[in-house]
Design an enzyme around this catalytic site. Structure first.
Site: not given
Ligand code: FMN
Ligand code: FAD
Lengths: 276, 312
Positions: B202, B29, B54, B275, B138
């Site tokens: 994150t 997401s 989201g 990412t 949240c």
């Molecule tokens: C720019 C960005 C926007 C994100 N927006 C959401 C979101 O809207 N809802 C959500 O549950 N996680 C969101 N995440 C978290 C990611 O889905 C994921 O859980 C997190 O980045 C860890 O994975 P990665 O290391 O592969 O990025 C976001 C992450 C990034 C980098």
């Protein structure tokens, strides 16, 4: 057209002071775009394939020059990524995503004034080369580093070409004074103005444009992650009112949310987005 | 039609049956827009599924700029959940996605239980969706701003509220790593009816500039993702997989097929790639094939046999 191309590096050529240059012309093997497939003002996201997860993001750069053999990007070393790009060797492979975003308006017979601050010069090389009547083009260029740090001498055949070297306090005022006068003159002739450079410069240009009722496009450089409109990192707030019959606001502007610069820009009519 | 490497197909069990996916590679997401942005770069049907940005009940304008900053092996973001709201998601984006073959998981976000329930109710009517993923990172406005996902009771309540209205869609609850004991939160969600857990979101983090003396993000604090967080994510998935019996989806710092296998080794059924999509929009589409070849190289016969086989 959206493509990803693995381009091999022909040269990362330093400009100006060769020992300690922070300015490079990155010459890449042409990705094979035809003239219809890219327009000046568009940009690419660049990431050498050798970059591992230590630098996850590609770096955005304006498309500077394109010909049958080469794609040329002009960049300044600012941080980690650009420092690494400056060390690229012939034969290294760079992944190029693009051409991305929209582009500057181009009307052969309309007096067109290009206003560049520093690295904002980059897109105007391609613009000048592509323009059918370069004698209708003027370019004012303000810069702090020495002129030979920039590919300025590659600009030829323009109606007017002038640089302003900012060396001491007060020089900037002289440049902005010249910009102000040119905008007024251009507006009087119902011309077109294109600006690229740091945000304070773009704001100043917008304000002058408003004063004289000029038609101004600006190119923005917000921090980006995806480059394709997915992540909402590089957004700008559009004005929901405005636009005109000859240039209506894009429909997404009316939704009241910030819009991504990477897909709705990087070029915007100066009076349609909130630069403050 | 190329059905992809067959041995990657998985069927994730949940209360009402099986969620069948072509492979365990999902897009995370917020890093994959509404899917449409990535259609020029690959066939969405080649992925196990993708999770949408989201979605909230009403459009959200997001946070001040800058919203992203690169950090060593990582990315810091504070997008602030900018999104167009559920209505436009359904009327504008969902219709752009192919009718068949693409598994879409809607990620939902709200500030109180009623909104979560309402969102689930609205989306459960959408036949193009394969599941709901609940972002509980949240603030629970009614509980003084602590994140839903930081308190077992609130996490359980959101899960139950969404489950009540989710109809025939499986409910995945997405956990934040910013807690003392992630197993405890996972258990609360499982006990309240969650069908699956995904983790992690994150990590709360910050970056600053000594010259300007300002934070690199407009909002100051943001969420860290990317390779830098993989060890934290692995630890979380490992703990959660041991704490609950429902399937776990691993997320955090995945860039390669080998990374995927690491998560499966500690017990994940599937993974999400976030990412890494920014490094190149075509990258994720290559992962299933790379996963299959990596499994061959390592002599891993099936995902099933490899899952959770970590030797301690
Ligand atoms: C720019 C960005 C926007 C994100 N927006 C959401 C979101 O809207 N809802 C959500 O549950 N996680 C969101 N995440 C978290 C990611 O889905 C994921 O859980 C997190 O980045 C860890 O994975 P990665 O290391 O592969 O990025 C976001 C992450 C990034 C980098
Ligand atoms: C559409 C567009 C066109 C551009 N065209 C050019 C060009 O033609 N020539 C040129 O030299 N520069 C250009 N820039 C700016 C250039 O992208 C940055 O200078 C570069 O990304 C800095 O990377 P770094 O790793 O050296 O800096 P770091 O500070 O280490 O970068 C960290 C992160 O911040 C981002 N970032 C840092 N500075 C900027 C900035 N000023 N603008 C946008 N993102 C930034 C980086 O992309 C990276 O994601 C352009 C930017 C955009 C958005």
């Amino acid at each position: 057209m959206l493509t990803i191309t693995d381009c091999s590096v022909l040269k990362a050529a330093p400009l100006g002071d060769r020992q300690a240059s922070k300015f490079f012309l990155l010459r890449l093997n042409a990705p094979g775009w035809t003239a219809e497939e890219w327009r000046p003002g568009q940009f690419v996201m660049v990431r050498p394939v050798a970059w591992e997860s230590d630098l996850p993001l590609p770096r955005p750069f304006s498309i500077c020059e394109v010909n049958k053999e080469e794609l040329g990007l002009f960049f300044q070393v600012m941080g980690k990524g650009t420092a690494r790009l400056g060390t690229l060797r012939a034969g290294d492979t760079v992944r190029v995503l693009g051409p991305l975003g929209n582009f500057f308006a181009m009307e052969a017979d309309r007096p067109t004034l290009m206003l560049a601050g520093g690295m904002g010069l980059a897109p105007f090389l391609g613009y000048a080369h592509r323009h059918p009547k370069p004698q209708n083009l003027s370019l004012l260029f303000g810069h702090r580093p020495a002129l030979d740090s920039y590919p300025f001498e590659r600009l030829r055949g323009l109606g007017l070409l002038k640089n302003y070297h900012e060396q001491k306090p007060g020089d900037l005022r002289i440049f902005l004074q010249a910009v102000d006068e040119s905008i007024q003159d251009n507006a009087r002739r119902n011309g077109l103005i294109l600006a690229c450079g740091p945000m304070p410069f773009l704001r100043a240009v917008r304000d002058m444009g408003k004063k004289y009722g000029a038609s101004i496009q600006i190119s923005m450089e917000n921090r980006m992650a995806c480059g394709i409109g997915a992540c909402q990192a590089c957004v700008v707030k559009p004005f929901v009112e405005g636009g005109s019959a000859d240039r209506p606001l894009p429909p997404v502007f009316r939704q009241g949310l910030p819009v991504p610069v990477c897909t709705c820009g990087p070029v915007f009519w100066a009076d349609t987005v909130d630069l403050d | 039609m190329d059905s992809g490497p067959d041995k990657l197909a998985i069927a994730i069990p949940w209360a009402r049956g099986l969620l069948g996916l072509r492979n365990p590679v999902l897009a995370a997401s917020g890093t994959f827009g509404y899917g449409v942005e990535y259609m020029p770069y690959g066939d969405l049907a080649k992925l196990g599924a993708f999770v949408t940005k989201g979605i909230s009940l009403r459009p959200m304008p997001g946070n001040p700029l800058p919203r992203v900053a690169e950090t060593p092996c990582g990315l810091l973001n504070s997008i602030g959940l900018q999104n167009c709201g559920v209505e436009r998601f359904i009327s504008e984006y969902l219709p752009c996605l192919p009718d068949k073959g693409v598994k879409v998981i809607a990620n939902i976000y709200a500030h109180n239980l009623e909104e979560f329930a309402e969102l689930a109710g609205i989306l459960s009517a959408e036949t193009k969706l394969a599941a709901l993923e609940v972002n509980i990172s949240c603030p629970n406005v009614e509980a003084g701003g602590l994140l839903f996902g930081q308190d077992p009771q609130s996490a359980g309540q959101v899960t139950a509220a969404v489950k009540k209205r989710s109809g025939t869609l499986p409910v995945i609850v997405k956990l934040t790593p910013n807690v003392t004991d992630i197993s405890e939160i996972a258990k609360a969600c499982a006990d309240s009816g969650a069908d699956m857990i995904s983790c992690v979101n994150t990590l709360s983090a910050m970056a600053v500039d000594v010259r300007s003396r300002k934070p690199l993000l407009g909002k100051g604090i943001g969420g860290l993702s990317g390779a830098a967080i993989k060890p934290v994510a692995l630890r979380c998935v490992w703990q959660v997989a041991r704490a609950v019996s429902i399937p776990v989806i691993g997320i955090g710092g995945i860039n390669t097929a080998e990374d995927i296998l690491e998560f499966i080794l500690v017990g994940a059924w599937a993974v999400q790639v976030g990412t890494a999509n920014f490094s190149g929009p075509d990258m994720i589409f290559r992962l299933p094939t790379e996963l299959a070849s990596r499994m061959d190289e390592l002599g891993i016969a099936s995902l099933e046999s490899f899952r959770g086989s970590l030797q301690m």
